[in-house]
Design a protein around this motif. Structure first.
Motif, mmCIF file in Angstrom:
data_model
loop_
_atom_site.group_PDB
_atom_site.id
_atom_site.type_symbol
_atom_site.label_atom_id
_atom_site.label_comp_id
_atom_site.label_asym_id
_atom_site.label_seq_id
_atom_site.Cartn_x
_atom_site.Cartn_y
_atom_site.Cartn_z
ATOM 1 N N ALA A 137 0.835 -1.199 0.000
ATOM 2 C CA ALA A 137 0.000 0.000 0.000
ATOM 3 C C ALA A 137 0.867 1.244 0.000
ATOM 4 C CB ALA A 137 -0.913 0.013 1.229
ATOM 5 N N ARG A 138 0.404 2.250 -0.719
ATOM 6 C CA ARG A 138 1.094 3.541 -0.682
ATOM 7 C C ARG A 138 0.897 4.211 0.677
ATOM 8 N NH1 ARG A 138 -1.474 8.968 -3.244
ATOM 9 N NH2 ARG A 138 -0.230 10.417 -2.003
ATOM 10 N N ALA A 139 -0.301 4.089 1.221
ATOM 11 C CA ALA A 139 -0.624 4.687 2.522
ATOM 12 C C ALA A 139 -1.670 3.817 3.203
ATOM 13 C CB ALA A 139 -1.134 6.115 2.352
ATOM 14 N N VAL A 140 -1.733 3.925 4.527
ATOM 15 C CA VAL A 140 -2.694 3.163 5.320
ATOM 16 C C VAL A 140 -3.392 4.108 6.287
ATOM 17 C CG1 VAL A 140 -3.010 1.361 7.073
ATOM 18 C CG2 VAL A 140 -1.409 0.995 5.172
ATOM 19 N N ILE A 141 -4.717 4.074 6.284
ATOM 20 C CA ILE A 141 -5.514 4.771 7.300
ATOM 21 C C ILE A 141 -6.081 3.694 8.212
ATOM 22 C CG2 ILE A 141 -7.494 6.256 7.758
ATOM 23 C CD1 ILE A 141 -7.139 7.436 4.961
ATOM 24 N N ASP A 142 -5.581 3.641 9.417
ATOM 25 C CA ASP A 142 -5.978 2.606 10.374
ATOM 26 C C ASP A 142 -7.154 3.122 11.201
ATOM 27 O OD1 ASP A 142 -6.262 0.701 12.337
ATOM 28 O OD2 ASP A 142 -4.131 0.601 12.850
ATOM 29 N N ALA A 143 -8.346 2.679 10.839
ATOM 30 C CA ALA A 143 -9.567 3.055 11.554
ATOM 31 C C ALA A 143 -10.194 1.811 12.172
ATOM 32 C CB ALA A 143 -10.548 3.738 10.603
ATOM 33 N N ALA A 144 -9.331 0.940 12.724
ATOM 34 C CA ALA A 144 -9.791 -0.345 13.252
ATOM 35 C C ALA A 144 -10.551 -0.219 14.566
ATOM 36 C CB ALA A 144 -8.594 -1.283 13.440
ATOM 37 N N GLY A 145 -10.447 0.912 15.230
ATOM 38 C CA GLY A 145 -11.170 1.083 16.490
ATOM 39 C C GLY A 145 -10.504 0.373 17.652
ATOM 40 N N THR A 146 -11.230 0.317 18.765
ATOM 41 C CA THR A 146 -10.694 -0.298 19.990
ATOM 42 C C THR A 146 -11.653 -1.302 20.622
ATOM 43 O OG1 THR A 146 -11.571 1.542 21.315
ATOM 44 C CG2 THR A 146 -9.290 1.743 20.549
ATOM 45 N N TRP A 147 -12.786 -1.580 19.964
ATOM 46 C CA TRP A 147 -13.831 -2.402 20.575
ATOM 47 C C TRP A 147 -13.322 -3.761 21.019
ATOM 48 C CZ3 TRP A 147 -18.342 -1.949 22.796
ATOM 49 C CH2 TRP A 147 -19.156 -3.069 22.947
ATOM 50 N N ARG A 148 -12.411 -4.340 20.261
ATOM 51 C CA ARG A 148 -11.913 -5.682 20.591
ATOM 52 C C ARG A 148 -10.766 -5.640 21.594
ATOM 53 N NH1 ARG A 148 -13.260 -5.665 15.204
ATOM 54 N NH2 ARG A 148 -14.823 -7.204 14.568
ATOM 55 N N GLN A 149 -10.482 -4.470 22.155
ATOM 56 C CA GLN A 149 -9.384 -4.336 23.103
ATOM 57 C C GLN A 149 -9.870 -3.590 24.354
ATOM 58 O OE1 GLN A 149 -6.618 -5.773 22.202
ATOM 59 N NE2 GLN A 149 -5.141 -5.157 23.773
ATOM 60 N N PRO A 150 -10.780 -4.195 25.134
ATOM 61 C CA PRO A 150 -11.264 -3.518 26.339
ATOM 62 C C PRO A 150 -10.189 -3.442 27.404
ATOM 63 C CG PRO A 150 -12.107 -5.754 26.257
ATOM 64 C CD PRO A 150 -11.410 -5.522 24.946
ATOM 65 N N ASN A 151 -10.284 -2.414 28.230
ATOM 66 C CA ASN A 151 -9.402 -2.322 29.382
ATOM 67 C C ASN A 151 -9.709 -3.441 30.372
ATOM 68 O OD1 ASN A 151 -7.804 -0.102 28.700
ATOM 69 N ND2 ASN A 151 -9.299 1.356 29.491
ATOM 70 N N VAL A 152 -8.761 -3.689 31.234
ATOM 71 C CA VAL A 152 -8.917 -4.750 32.232
ATOM 72 C C VAL A 152 -9.604 -4.209 33.484
ATOM 73 C CG1 VAL A 152 -6.921 -6.030 31.385
ATOM 74 C CG2 VAL A 152 -6.597 -4.248 33.121
ATOM 75 N N LEU A 153 -9.973 -5.100 34.379
ATOM 76 C CA LEU A 153 -10.586 -4.699 35.644
ATOM 77 C C LEU A 153 -9.577 -4.108 36.616
ATOM 78 C CD1 LEU A 153 -13.019 -7.645 36.496
ATOM 79 C CD2 LEU A 153 -13.653 -5.243 36.250
ATOM 80 N N GLY A 154 -8.348 -4.587 36.572
ATOM 81 C CA GLY A 154 -7.354 -4.164 37.542
ATOM 82 C C GLY A 154 -7.154 -2.663 37.555
ATOM 83 N N ALA A 155 -7.178 -2.070 38.743
ATOM 84 C CA ALA A 155 -7.087 -0.617 38.873
ATOM 85 C C ALA A 155 -5.730 -0.075 38.458
ATOM 86 C CB ALA A 155 -7.391 -0.207 40.314
ATOM 87 N N ASN A 156 -4.704 -0.935 38.448
ATOM 88 C CA ASN A 156 -3.361 -0.483 38.086
ATOM 89 C C ASN A 156 -3.058 -0.651 36.602
ATOM 90 O OD1 ASN A 156 -3.136 -3.229 37.922
ATOM 91 N ND2 ASN A 156 -1.549 -3.453 39.475
ATOM 92 N N GLY A 157 -4.069 -0.989 35.808
ATOM 93 C CA GLY A 157 -3.870 -1.159 34.373
ATOM 94 C C GLY A 157 -3.477 -2.560 33.973
ATOM 95 N N LEU A 158 -3.141 -3.395 34.938
ATOM 96 C CA LEU A 158 -2.854 -4.798 34.682
ATOM 97 C C LEU A 158 -4.094 -5.620 35.007
ATOM 98 C CD1 LEU A 158 0.661 -5.067 36.408
ATOM 99 C CD2 LEU A 158 0.171 -4.680 33.981
#
Length: 495
Positions: A137-158
């Motif tokens: 590709a000459r260029a890529v516009i990445d508009a894949a979103g974040t729906w499949r990458q939810p944050n975790v429950l842990g309050a410290n980000g882990l």
């Protein structure tokens, strides 16, 4: 040009590319347009249609007989897909350029790894798919979103200790509490973790469920010392659906129908022998289910071999970070931005849409549409247009009652088997009975008796028209139609 994602922003990019006569291909991991939006199709957005469609897309669609939905109506996610994304993806200038079931798993430069500089700009970008095929590709516009990458429950980000092992007890944001997922929540105790609009929407749905499903209990856990962040602008919000979330939620808490745990920072999750789950957040709660409404994060692993300069906190471009920092900004205070703020050190690679915001939950569809308009203009060499960025975003202020906001109350009435005008009648009758009782629940009960409505249905509707009742009882501005108090995000699940 390759666009990753056939959601609202990806298809808007396709519309702009088509309008400029530029060759492109849209690759989508799902089996149809708006695959992620379909997952929360039961939810009504808090932004009306006038913020939910892209200008270039409208210019493509209107000559084919497509009629733009009413500008002030709030669509559900399902309506956004059915009435906008499906026709747009099927347009003759787009349909042949969309490939479904194509998941990108990695990107690089053809024959050039991340370390090598010489000849880098001349080498095409290379996308690799999960079936092993590759595409230059000459260029890529990445508009894949974040729906499949939810944050975790842990309050410290882990992930919380034991979170993976307890996954059968955990739902991510926006389960269909009143529809397909009802049996998982009816008659059970659910803990909702998170302080954003997705959490508020789920809490309101659970409260509605509790009216008809005895034994349904709701606890809301927030990490901070107060839940006030989720109340937003309430009846002083320029997006009625968004402000109304806060009004209804506050009433639920004040009435004791939702128990709040503040300062609750999830550390561990442990299944119990009797089929429940313990959640350690400083003290321990034992519940049947957990809804993790803790937001989303971008997945940049597919671009590991590209040169990215990301803000260390948010995971967006460094230039964009100060404009969208959720510690400072809300959805409506984001400054117009485009290709200059979204440019990476890797030539030709742009992240747009929800993914461009990293972990910031302040995204609106209108923002993504302006992003891709600017990027496509730059790719076409039209730098004047690329840098002439504009956004019409609602800021918190005096809100007007809209047909879309009223539709949310009508939705609830329909689920309760009532006519769509019942919420408005309930407001009027409640106000009439209030002087004699000086107690809102008693006034609602009296109004229910007058109208022949079951007490449980009237109680639920009183939550859904809470902001109008409050305005009328406090002597503020009123409207003959109720303002709805449930809704959610424009592109997901935050703003």
């Amino acid at each position: 040009m390759v666009v990753i994602g056939a959601g609202p922003v990806g298809l808007a990019a396709a519309a702009h590319l088509a309008e400029r006569g530029m060759p492109f291909l849209v690759v989508e991991a799902g089996e149809g347009p708006g695959a992620a939006v379909r997952q929360w199709g039961h939810v009504r957005l808090f932004s009306p249609w006038r913020y939910d469609t892209d200008a270039a897309a409208r210019r493509l669609l209107e000559p084919s007989g497509w009629a733009s939905p009413d500008a002030e109506t709030l669509p559900t996610g399902g309506e956004l897909v059915r009435d906008y994304l499906v026709p747009l993806a099927a347009h003759p200038r787009i349909a042949a350029q969309v490939r479904y079931g194509a998941r990108v798993v990695a990107m690089s430069r053809d024959g050039v790894d991340r370390v090598r500089t010489a000849g880098r700009e001349r080498a095409p970008l290379l996308l690799r798919f999960d079936d092993g095929q590759q595409l230059p590709a000459r260029a890529v516009i990445d508009a894949a979103g974040t729906w499949r990458q939810p944050n975790v429950l842990g309050a410290n980000g882990l992930p919380a200790v034991g979170e993976a092992e307890a996954s059968e007890f955990i739902d991510t944001a926006l389960p269909d509490v009143l529809g397909a997922d009802r049996d998982r929540f009816a008659g059970r105790h659910t803990l909702v973790v998170g302080a954003g609009h997705s959490a508020a929407n789920t809490l309101l749905a659970l409260a509605e469920l509790a009216e008809t499903a005895p034994g349904t209990q709701i606890t809301w856990a927030v990490r901070g010392g107060s839940p006030d962040r989720a109340f937003g602008g309430e009846d002083a919000d320029a997006l009625p659906g968004r402000g109304a979330l806060g009004s209804g939620l506050r009433l639920l808490i004040d009435s004791g129908r939702v128990q709040v745990r503040t300062g609750f920072k999830v550390r561990a999750v442990t299944p119990t022998a009797d089929g429940r789950v313990e959640v350690d957040g400083g003290d321990v709660l034992t519940v049947d289910r957990i809804v993790s409404a803790t937001g989303f994060r971008p997945d940049h692993t597919i671009a590991d071999e590209l040169r990215l300069d990301l803000d260390p906190a948010l995971g967006c471009t460094r230039a964009l970070a100060p404009l969208i920092d959720p510690n400072i900004h809300s959805c409506g205070t984001v400054r117009p931005h485009g290709v200059d703020e979204l440019t990476q050190p890797e030539p030709g690679y742009f992240i747009a849409g929800m993914k461009s915001y990293g972990r910031a939950p302040t995204f609106l569809l209108a923002t993504g549409y302006e992003q891709v308009r600017s990027i496509v203009a730059a790719l076409a060499g039209d730098w004047d247009a690329a840098r002439d960025v504009h956004l019409d975003l609602p800021e918190t202020g005096v809100c007007s009652v809209t047909a879309g906001a009223r539709a949310i109350a009508a939705d609830a009435a329909a689920r309760l088997g009532l006519a769509p005008d019942v919420p408005g009648k309930l407001v009027s009758a409640t106000i009439a009975h209030y002087p004699d009782s000086q107690d809102l629940p008693a006034a609602v009960a009296a109004a229910a008796g007058e109208l022949g409505i079951e007490a449980t249905a009237a109680t639920q509707l009183s939550v859904l028209v809470a902001d109008q009742l409050d305005a009328m009882l406090s002597g503020g501005p009123t409207d003959p139609e109720p303002v709805a108090t449930a809704g959610t995000t424009g592109s997901l699940p935050s703003c």
